[in-house]
Design a protein around this motif. Structure first.
Motif, PDB file in Angstrom:
ATOM      1  N   ARG A  59      28.763  53.503  40.128  1.00 53.81           N
ATOM      2  CA  ARG A  59      30.199  53.659  39.880  1.00 53.81           C
ATOM      3  C   ARG A  59      30.998  52.586  40.615  1.00 53.81           C
ATOM      4  O   ARG A  59      31.985  52.050  40.077  1.00 53.81           O
ATOM      5  N   ALA A  60      30.575  52.248  41.832  1.00 56.32           N
ATOM      6  CA  ALA A  60      31.259  51.197  42.586  1.00 56.32           C
ATOM      7  C   ALA A  60      31.109  49.848  41.892  1.00 56.32           C
ATOM      8  O   ALA A  60      32.064  49.060  41.815  1.00 56.32           O
ATOM      9  N   LEU A  61      29.929  49.587  41.348  1.00 53.26           N
ATOM     10  CA  LEU A  61      29.715  48.329  40.621  1.00 53.26           C
ATOM     11  C   LEU A  61      30.548  48.302  39.346  1.00 53.26           C
ATOM     12  O   LEU A  61      31.080  47.248  38.960  1.00 53.26           O
ATOM     13  N   ALA A  62      30.678  49.441  38.692  1.00 50.85           N
ATOM     14  CA  ALA A  62      31.518  49.514  37.500  1.00 50.85           C
ATOM     15  C   ALA A  62      32.962  49.165  37.826  1.00 50.85           C
ATOM     16  O   ALA A  62      33.638  48.460  37.063  1.00 50.85           O
ATOM     17  N   ASP A  63      33.456  49.651  38.973  1.00 51.26           N
ATOM     18  CA  ASP A  63      34.826  49.335  39.391  1.00 51.26           C
ATOM     19  C   ASP A  63      35.003  47.835  39.603  1.00 51.26           C
ATOM     20  O   ASP A  63      36.019  47.246  39.202  1.00 51.26           O
ATOM     21  N   VAL A  64      34.002  47.209  40.248  1.00 50.46           N
ATOM     22  CA  VAL A  64      34.069  45.765  40.487  1.00 50.46           C
ATOM     23  C   VAL A  64      34.062  45.006  39.166  1.00 50.46           C
ATOM     24  O   VAL A  64      34.843  44.068  38.963  1.00 50.46           O
ATOM     25  N   ALA A  65      33.187  45.420  38.245  1.00 49.14           N
ATOM     26  CA  ALA A  65      33.076  44.722  36.960  1.00 49.14           C
ATOM     27  C   ALA A  65      34.352  44.870  36.137  1.00 49.14           C
ATOM     28  O   ALA A  65      34.772  43.926  35.448  1.00 49.14           O
ATOM     29  N   GLU A  66      34.986  46.035  36.200  1.00 54.32           N
ATOM     30  CA  GLU A  66      36.211  46.255  35.429  1.00 54.32           C
ATOM     31  C   GLU A  66      37.355  45.361  35.890  1.00 54.32           C
ATOM     32  O   GLU A  66      38.197  44.946  35.092  1.00 54.32           O
ATOM     33  N   SER A  67      37.389  45.074  37.182  1.00 58.21           N
ATOM     34  CA  SER A  67      38.480  44.260  37.725  1.00 58.21           C
ATOM     35  C   SER A  67      38.156  42.773  37.752  1.00 58.21           C
ATOM     36  O   SER A  67      39.006  41.957  38.105  1.00 58.21           O
TER      37      SER A  67
END
Length: 515
Positions: A59-67
């Motif tokens: 989930r943390a990696l998803a947040d980074v990828a989204e931004s």
């Protein structure tokens, strides 16, 4: 710029890289300190994600990828790696690229194991059942502490990946760690990570986070390219003993030689490959170490080209021979300027413009010199017709090259099949890939694919390189025909060979435009 993501290891005294020191390196930095210093130039504030809780990490990696608005470079924090390997991975033109290692096989050298550009024969015991009939399995083998749960083949991309819950047909490789994702695939990465987080309870304790990410990307239709370590070093370390082994091994490898080899284009023509690049790289290294810039080397190439034109303009045989030598070295330094740029990491818009523009200038000023020399030697002025024909033909070819390149870059990448992440194995994915392969083997696509396969034969490969009459072959043709014959022969060679090249290239591009 590149967004860097460091994947921290789970807590534990033997797996935390913060206390593992590379005593073989100057200053004895810790593994983490060294890696952070290596990626600072790309991202001064890299994101760090603890991988102990797989769902939370995804989930943390998803947040980074989204931004993210740029490409992402994901690498485990306990990595010991050459700077050059990081550079080569992050400069890839692939939409996604992973560092892999094939499962060791008896009788195959480690260097060959890491050469993953082509399919290698499977072990004899695995050939008892053809791969099309093999059953998917949960990979139990391990390489460097990582589970063998990926399948790679001769397509230069990862075919399928498994987990502790998802079978993969005949796994033969591990995902070592570094992973580069282009900006266009960042949204897919974010979505994939959220899907994976929702099913994290299916994964095993031995499932590696990078392996899970690539598993999701491949099933979501992302073409993940692969490369081996080749002559560079990469290893994950979890104990001080492993660090003590890794430091000297890495220091004993010639990183500069790899960097120098990488400075040479891998897809050059026959003449450039065998009569220039064999030694021009060493000129490039010499120039870079003495502070010469690529633009300065370009000016040397231009000066040699103009000098060659002046020699040709005399029309005298000794000067024509000297002109042939000078135009050859003008091309050598034309190669050197790009090699200096790649070796010294000195790139710029001005340099790219100068290189492209003055390549044409050198050719055209030499055409003028040859025509003038023919006339002053008492021959007919009709030579100007041939000179203009050669100039016009080459100008049209460059225009077509430029316009096709622009159009091709706008073309979206071909989509790969997708399958649900919860599918228990890769049977459906492999069936879809086989169907896609059959569909792409028909009609125009089939002809193009057959011609591509023919390039595996060395003679065909180099014949295809030469028929397009690249700049190396053009300069070689000018140098040889001008030195040993005369300007008329030079222009006839340029026009005839150039016309064949134009027809061949245009035919290929029209066919590619239809698929």
């Amino acid at each position: 710029m590149t967004r860097v993501v460091l994947l921290g290891p789970p807590p534990g005294p033997d797996t935390s890289p913060t206390g593992l020191r590379l005593a073989a390196l100057p200053g004895s930095p810790t593994v983490t300190e060294r890696l952070r210093s290596q990626v600072t130039s790309m991202d001064p504030r890299p994101a760090t994600i603890e991988s102990g809780d797989v769902a939370a990490a995804l989930r943390a990696l998803a947040d980074v990828a989204e931004s993210a608005t740029e490409s992402l470079f994901i690498i485990p924090e306990n990595s010991v790696v050459h700077d050059e390997l990081i550079y080569q991975i992050t400069k890839t033109k692939r939409g996604a690229l992973a560092l892999v290692a094939k499962e060791p096989r008896v009788g195959v050298s480690e260097e060959d194991q890491d050469d993953t550009e082509h399919e290698e024969p499977e072990p004899a015991q695995e050939e008892r059942v053809p791969i099309d009939e093999a059953e998917p399995e949960i990979g139990r083998g391990r390489v460097e502490g990582l589970p063998v749960r990926a399948r790679i083949g001769k397509s230069s991309r990862i075919v399928s990946v498994g987990t502790a819950h998802h079978g993969v047909t005949r796994p033969n490789a591990v995902l070592l760690g570094p992973l580069h994702i282009s900006a266009r695939n960042a949204p897919v990465l974010a979505e994939t990570c959220r899907e994976l987080a929702a099913m994290a309870d299916l994964f095993g304790d031995d499932d590696d986070l990078v392996q899970l990410i690539v598993f999701g990307l491949v099933r979501n239709g992302v073409s993940v390219g692969l490369r081996g370590r080749r002559d560079l070093f990469y290893r994950r370390v979890t104990t001080q003993e492993e660090v003590n082994e890794a430091g000297p091994e890495m220091a004993g490898m010639d990183e500069d030689r790899s960097r120098l080899n990488y400075a040479v284009k891998g897809a050059d023509g026959f003449f450039t490959t065998y009569f220039v690049s064999t030694y021009s790289r060493f000129i490039a290294r010499w120039a870079a170490r003495r502070g010469l810039t690529p633009n300065q080397v370009t000016l040397i190439s231009i000066a040699l080209g103009v000098a060659a034109a002046a020699c040709f303009a005399t029309g005298d045989r000794p000067w024509m021979v000297l002109g042939g030598v000078l135009i050859y070295f003008a091309f050598v330094f034309d190669c050197v300027d790009g090699q200096v740029a790649r070796y010294a990491r000195k790139f710029g818009v001005l340099g790219a413009w100068l290189d492209a523009t003055f390549d044409r200038f050198k050719e055209y000023v030499v055409f003028a010199g040859l025509a003038i020399g023919w006339v002053v030697s008492g021959n007919s002025e009709d030579i100007w017709i041939l000179a203009l024909a050669a100039l016009g033909l080459q100008s049209v070819r460059h225009l077509l090259d430029f316009s096709f390149g622009i159009s091709n870059r706008r073309k979206p990448p071909a989509k790969l099949p997708t399958v649900p992440l919860d599918a228990p194995d890769d049977r459906e994915l492999r069936q879809l890939l086989v169907r896609r392969k059959v569909e792409r083997s028909q009609g125009v696509r089939g002809v193009l694919k057959m011609w591509t396969k023919a390039g595996r034969f060395r003679a065909v490969h180099w014949a295809r390189k030469m028929i397009v009459f690249p700049i190396g072959e053009r300069f070689a043709a000018i140098a040889i025909t001008a030195a040993f014959f005369d300007a008329r022969i030079t222009f006839l060679t340029l026009v005839i060979w150039g016309s064949v090249a134009a027809v061949y290239t245009l035919t290929g591009r029209l066919m590619r435009s239809l698929v």
